[in-house]
Design a protein around this motif. Sequence first.
Motif, PDB file in Angstrom:
ATOM      1  N   VAL A  59      40.020  36.467  42.374  1.00 48.80           N
ATOM      2  CA  VAL A  59      40.238  35.078  41.933  1.00 48.80           C
ATOM      3  C   VAL A  59      40.010  34.967  40.432  1.00 48.80           C
ATOM      4  O   VAL A  59      40.781  34.301  39.728  1.00 48.80           O
ATOM      5  CB  VAL A  59      39.338  34.101  42.722  1.00 48.80           C
ATOM      6  N   ALA A  60      38.985  35.619  39.924  1.00 53.18           N
ATOM      7  CA  ALA A  60      38.725  35.587  38.478  1.00 53.18           C
ATOM      8  C   ALA A  60      39.894  36.196  37.706  1.00 53.18           C
ATOM      9  O   ALA A  60      40.320  35.651  36.678  1.00 53.18           O
ATOM     10  CB  ALA A  60      37.429  36.326  38.163  1.00 53.18           C
ATOM     11  N   ARG A  61      40.429  37.302  38.205  1.00 49.03           N
ATOM     12  CA  ARG A  61      41.544  37.967  37.527  1.00 49.03           C
ATOM     13  C   ARG A  61      42.794  37.079  37.526  1.00 49.03           C
ATOM     14  O   ARG A  61      43.455  36.910  36.493  1.00 49.03           O
ATOM     15  CB  ARG A  61      41.832  39.311  38.192  1.00 49.03           C
ATOM     16  N   TYR A  62      43.128  36.485  38.685  1.00 46.08           N
ATOM     17  CA  TYR A  62      44.333  35.658  38.738  1.00 46.08           C
ATOM     18  C   TYR A  62      44.144  34.324  38.046  1.00 46.08           C
ATOM     19  O   TYR A  62      45.093  33.776  37.483  1.00 46.08           O
ATOM     20  CB  TYR A  62      44.812  35.488  40.177  1.00 46.08           C
ATOM     21  N   SER A  63      42.942  33.816  38.027  1.00 46.05           N
ATOM     22  CA  SER A  63      42.675  32.585  37.282  1.00 46.05           C
ATOM     23  C   SER A  63      42.863  32.825  35.787  1.00 46.05           C
ATOM     24  O   SER A  63      43.443  31.994  35.090  1.00 46.05           O
ATOM     25  CB  SER A  63      41.254  32.089  37.556  1.00 46.05           C
ATOM     26  N   ALA A  64      42.368  33.961  35.305  1.00 48.39           N
ATOM     27  CA  ALA A  64      42.551  34.313  33.892  1.00 48.39           C
ATOM     28  C   ALA A  64      44.027  34.519  33.576  1.00 48.39           C
ATOM     29  O   ALA A  64      44.511  34.115  32.508  1.00 48.39           O
ATOM     30  CB  ALA A  64      41.749  35.565  33.553  1.00 48.39           C
ATOM     31  N   ARG A  65      44.744  35.113  34.516  1.00 52.02           N
ATOM     32  CA  ARG A  65      46.185  35.321  34.325  1.00 52.02           C
ATOM     33  C   ARG A  65      46.905  33.990  34.184  1.00 52.02           C
ATOM     34  O   ARG A  65      47.714  33.794  33.275  1.00 52.02           O
ATOM     35  CB  ARG A  65      46.754  36.111  35.502  1.00 52.02           C
ATOM     36  N   ILE A  66      46.605  33.058  35.084  1.00 54.26           N
ATOM     37  CA  ILE A  66      47.251  31.747  35.051  1.00 54.26           C
ATOM     38  C   ILE A  66      46.851  30.993  33.789  1.00 54.26           C
ATOM     39  O   ILE A  66      47.693  30.369  33.134  1.00 54.26           O
ATOM     40  CB  ILE A  66      46.920  30.936  36.320  1.00 54.26           C
ATOM     41  N   ALA A  67      45.585  31.061  33.399  1.00 56.11           N
ATOM     42  CA  ALA A  67      45.106  30.359  32.202  1.00 56.11           C
ATOM     43  C   ALA A  67      45.794  30.867  30.934  1.00 56.11           C
ATOM     44  O   ALA A  67      45.973  30.111  29.978  1.00 56.11           O
ATOM     45  CB  ALA A  67      43.594  30.510  32.084  1.00 56.11           C
ATOM     46  N   ALA A  68      46.183  32.142  30.936  1.00 53.17           N
ATOM     47  CA  ALA A  68      46.832  32.729  29.763  1.00 53.17           C
ATOM     48  C   ALA A  68      48.317  32.369  29.660  1.00 53.17           C
ATOM     49  O   ALA A  68      48.933  32.599  28.616  1.00 53.17           O
ATOM     50  CB  ALA A  68      46.668  34.242  29.784  1.00 53.17           C
TER      51      ALA A  68
END
Length: 133
Positions: A59-68
């Motif tokens: 979730v942290a990885r995909y959240s960072a992906r979406i935020a970028a």
Amino acid sequence: MVKRAFLYLTAALIWGIPGVIITINGVTAYATLADIRWWLIATTAAVLAMFYTIFHRVVARYSARIAALPARAHLWQTFSLRGWLLILFMMCLGITLRFIPHIPQEFTASFYSGLGPMLILSALKFLKLSYRD
């Protein structure tokens, strides 16, 4: 193209809907057991802990992906190609498990009761982020 908040919402739905279904199946399997032993509860707790550790990082990885991503992005950008392939694989694996005869109810109860709530928790994290964005 959709707003970034919609990508978080999409991730929440993709994780949350199966989470609810899997949790219901796990609780139903527990309800059919005549005798619930301590090791079954311990197994469920271990599955919960294992998936919490895994999903917390994912979730942290995909959240960072979406935020970028830019403020507006394509829906398919919610996850990477690898992420979409993993989701497809997990769906196929879940469907296959349903068709394998003689899977013990103890397995279904402990595994699904551990996996489902962690999918729901992950979905809630994505949902929280959708309101922040």
